[in-house]
Design a protein around this motif. Structure first.
Motif, PDB file in Angstrom:
ATOM      1  N   ASN A 164      -2.788  11.636  12.983  1.00  0.00           N
ATOM      2  CA  ASN A 164      -2.162  12.520  11.838  1.00  0.00           C
ATOM      3  C   ASN A 164      -2.576  11.544  10.483  1.00  0.00           C
ATOM      4  N   PRO A 165      -3.653  11.386  10.335  1.00  0.00           N
ATOM      5  CA  PRO A 165      -4.179  10.403   9.130  1.00  0.00           C
ATOM      6  C   PRO A 165      -4.012  10.800   7.870  1.00  0.00           C
ATOM      7  N   PRO A 166      -3.658  10.228   6.635  1.00  0.00           N
ATOM      8  CA  PRO A 166      -3.844  10.655   5.492  1.00  0.00           C
ATOM      9  C   PRO A 166      -5.078  11.282   4.961  1.00  0.00           C
ATOM     10  N   PRO A 167      -5.359  12.362   4.277  1.00  0.00           N
ATOM     11  CA  PRO A 167      -6.418  12.717   3.954  1.00  0.00           C
ATOM     12  C   PRO A 167      -7.464  11.816   3.292  1.00  0.00           C
ATOM     13  N   PRO A 168      -8.792  12.158   3.446  1.00  0.00           N
ATOM     14  CA  PRO A 168      -9.748  11.154   2.840  1.00  0.00           C
ATOM     15  C   PRO A 168      -9.971  11.254   1.396  1.00  0.00           C
ATOM     16  N   ASN A 169     -10.558  10.596   0.696  1.00  0.00           N
ATOM     17  CA  ASN A 169     -10.649  10.688  -0.518  1.00  0.00           C
ATOM     18  C   ASN A 169     -11.551  11.807  -1.093  1.00  0.00           C
ATOM     19  N   ILE A 198       0.912  -1.204   0.136  1.00  0.00           N
ATOM     20  CA  ILE A 198      -0.117   0.075   0.220  1.00  0.00           C
ATOM     21  C   ILE A 198       0.897   1.214   0.011  1.00  0.00           C
ATOM     22  N   CYS A 199       0.335   2.351  -0.668  1.00  0.00           N
ATOM     23  CA  CYS A 199       1.189   3.708  -0.454  1.00  0.00           C
ATOM     24  C   CYS A 199       1.527   3.931   0.794  1.00  0.00           C
ATOM     25  N   ALA A 200       2.981   4.342   0.957  1.00  0.00           N
ATOM     26  CA  ALA A 200       3.111   4.917   2.252  1.00  0.00           C
ATOM     27  C   ALA A 200       2.463   6.091   2.787  1.00  0.00           C
ATOM     28  N   ASP A 201       2.063   6.919   1.593  1.00  0.00           N
ATOM     29  CA  ASP A 201       1.642   8.423   1.959  1.00  0.00           C
ATOM     30  C   ASP A 201      -0.029   8.196   2.005  1.00  0.00           C
ATOM     31  N   CYS A 202      -0.660   7.627   0.984  1.00  0.00           N
ATOM     32  CA  CYS A 202      -2.194   7.698   0.953  1.00  0.00           C
ATOM     33  C   CYS A 202      -2.846   6.461   1.170  1.00  0.00           C
ATOM     34  N   LYS A 203      -2.128   5.231   1.161  1.00  0.00           N
ATOM     35  CA  LYS A 203      -2.759   4.046   1.424  1.00  0.00           C
ATOM     36  C   LYS A 203      -3.365   3.433   0.361  1.00  0.00           C
ATOM     37  N   ALA A 204      -3.130   3.763  -1.099  1.00  0.00           N
ATOM     38  CA  ALA A 204      -3.742   3.317  -2.153  1.00  0.00           C
ATOM     39  C   ALA A 204      -3.004   1.898  -2.242  1.00  0.00           C
ATOM     40  N   ARG A 205      -3.670   0.948  -3.049  1.00  0.00           N
ATOM     41  CA  ARG A 205      -3.257  -0.337  -3.039  1.00  0.00           C
ATOM     42  C   ARG A 205      -2.350  -0.555  -4.190  1.00  0.00           C
ATOM     43  N   TYR A 263      -0.353  17.047   3.361  1.00  0.00           N
ATOM     44  CA  TYR A 263       0.160  15.694   4.220  1.00  0.00           C
ATOM     45  C   TYR A 263       1.550  15.214   3.912  1.00  0.00           C
ATOM     46  N   ILE A 264       2.121  15.238   3.072  1.00  0.00           N
ATOM     47  CA  ILE A 264       3.383  14.626   2.600  1.00  0.00           C
ATOM     48  C   ILE A 264       4.223  15.677   2.994  1.00  0.00           C
ATOM     49  N   ARG A 265       4.058  16.880   2.779  1.00  0.00           N
ATOM     50  CA  ARG A 265       5.032  18.104   3.091  1.00  0.00           C
ATOM     51  C   ARG A 265       5.146  18.094   4.590  1.00  0.00           C
ATOM     52  N   GLY A 266       4.070  17.990   5.278  1.00  0.00           N
ATOM     53  CA  GLY A 266       4.060  17.949   6.805  1.00  0.00           C
ATOM     54  C   GLY A 266       4.638  16.936   7.449  1.00  0.00           C
ATOM     55  N   GLU A 267       5.099  16.093   6.716  1.00  0.00           N
ATOM     56  CA  GLU A 267       5.790  15.019   7.563  1.00  0.00           C
ATOM     57  C   GLU A 267       7.352  15.408   7.744  1.00  0.00           C
ATOM     58  N   PRO A 268       7.896  15.023   8.697  1.00  0.00           N
ATOM     59  CA  PRO A 268       9.204  15.244   9.015  1.00  0.00           C
ATOM     60  C   PRO A 268      10.260  14.705   7.855  1.00  0.00           C
ATOM     61  N   ILE A 269      11.042  15.151   7.223  1.00  0.00           N
ATOM     62  CA  ILE A 269      11.820  14.591   6.040  1.00  0.00           C
ATOM     63  C   ILE A 269      13.021  14.193   6.561  1.00  0.00           C
ATOM     64  N   ILE A 297       8.745   5.727  11.654  1.00  0.00           N
ATOM     65  CA  ILE A 297       9.375   7.103  12.005  1.00  0.00           C
ATOM     66  C   ILE A 297       8.865   8.505  11.798  1.00  0.00           C
ATOM     67  N   TYR A 298       8.350   8.649  10.227  1.00  0.00           N
ATOM     68  CA  TYR A 298       7.860   9.835   9.906  1.00  0.00           C
ATOM     69  C   TYR A 298       6.532  10.204  10.476  1.00  0.00           C
ATOM     70  N   ASN A 299       5.715   9.154  10.820  1.00  0.00           N
ATOM     71  CA  ASN A 299       4.149   9.400  11.150  1.00  0.00           C
ATOM     72  C   ASN A 299       3.983   8.442  12.450  1.00  0.00           C
ATOM     73  N   PRO A 300       4.317   8.511  13.523  1.00  0.00           N
ATOM     74  CA  PRO A 300       4.139   7.276  14.529  1.00  0.00           C
ATOM     75  C   PRO A 300       2.892   7.496  15.037  1.00  0.00           C
ATOM     76  N   ASN A 301       2.240   8.372  14.833  1.00  0.00           N
ATOM     77  CA  ASN A 301       0.830   8.223  15.516  1.00  0.00           C
ATOM     78  C   ASN A 301      -0.100   8.578  14.412  1.00  0.00           C
ATOM     79  N   GLU A 302      -0.362   7.650  13.546  1.00  0.00           N
ATOM     80  CA  GLU A 302      -1.193   7.917  12.216  1.00  0.00           C
ATOM     81  C   GLU A 302      -2.760   8.131  12.649  1.00  0.00           C
TER      82      GLU A 302
END
Length: 131
Positions: A100-105, A27-34, A118-124, A92-97
């Motif tokens: 801080n969940p990914p945005p809904p569709n 699944i996508c690390a960012d948005c959870k797409a399959r 959402y992606i930019r808000g994660e510590p890089i 590491i980048y989003n330990p409490n999903e």
């Protein structure tokens, strides 16, 4: 191209495709797409085509993107995604999903903007910085 280079390229491609099928990487690390078919090989994650375009927009100084199937992979790039993967990266980048969940569709144009935030808000951090 020598036979050895072709063999190495094919072997790296096979390993990356196998890694993409592992639980969490499928699944996508960012948005959870399959079934993501792209990777930020500098961050060691598997991402969908939509999130890949956002990562490209962010810039190669932060995240470097390539296709799992259309691009060649070096041994070093394979090792980065092998050692990190989506589960470890998200820990590491989003330990409490939950907080801080990914945005809904949403509609595509709105969703891209939301997922980019959402992606930019994660510590890089990169592996070069100790991750």
């Amino acid at each position: 191209m020598s036979l050895q280079n072709k063999h190495t390229r094919e072997r790296n491609q096979k390993i990356v495709m196998e890694l993409a099928l592992l639980p969490g990487n499928n699944i996508c690390a960012d948005c959870k797409a399959r079934m993501p078919r792209w990777s930020s090989y500098s961050l060691g994650i598997f991402i969908c085509v939509n999130c890949a375009s956002i990562h490209r927009k962010i810039g190669t100084h932060i995240t470097k993107v390539k296709s799992l199937t259309m691009d060649d992979w070096t041994k070093e790039q394979v090792e980065v995604v092998k050692n990190m993967g989506n589960v470890k990266s998200n820990a590491i980048y989003n330990p409490n999903e939950i907080r801080n969940p990914p945005p809904p569709n949403l509609e595509d144009s709105e969703r891209d903007s939301e997922i980019e935030q959402y992606i930019r808000g994660e510590p890089i951090m990169t592996l070069e910085h100790g991750v």
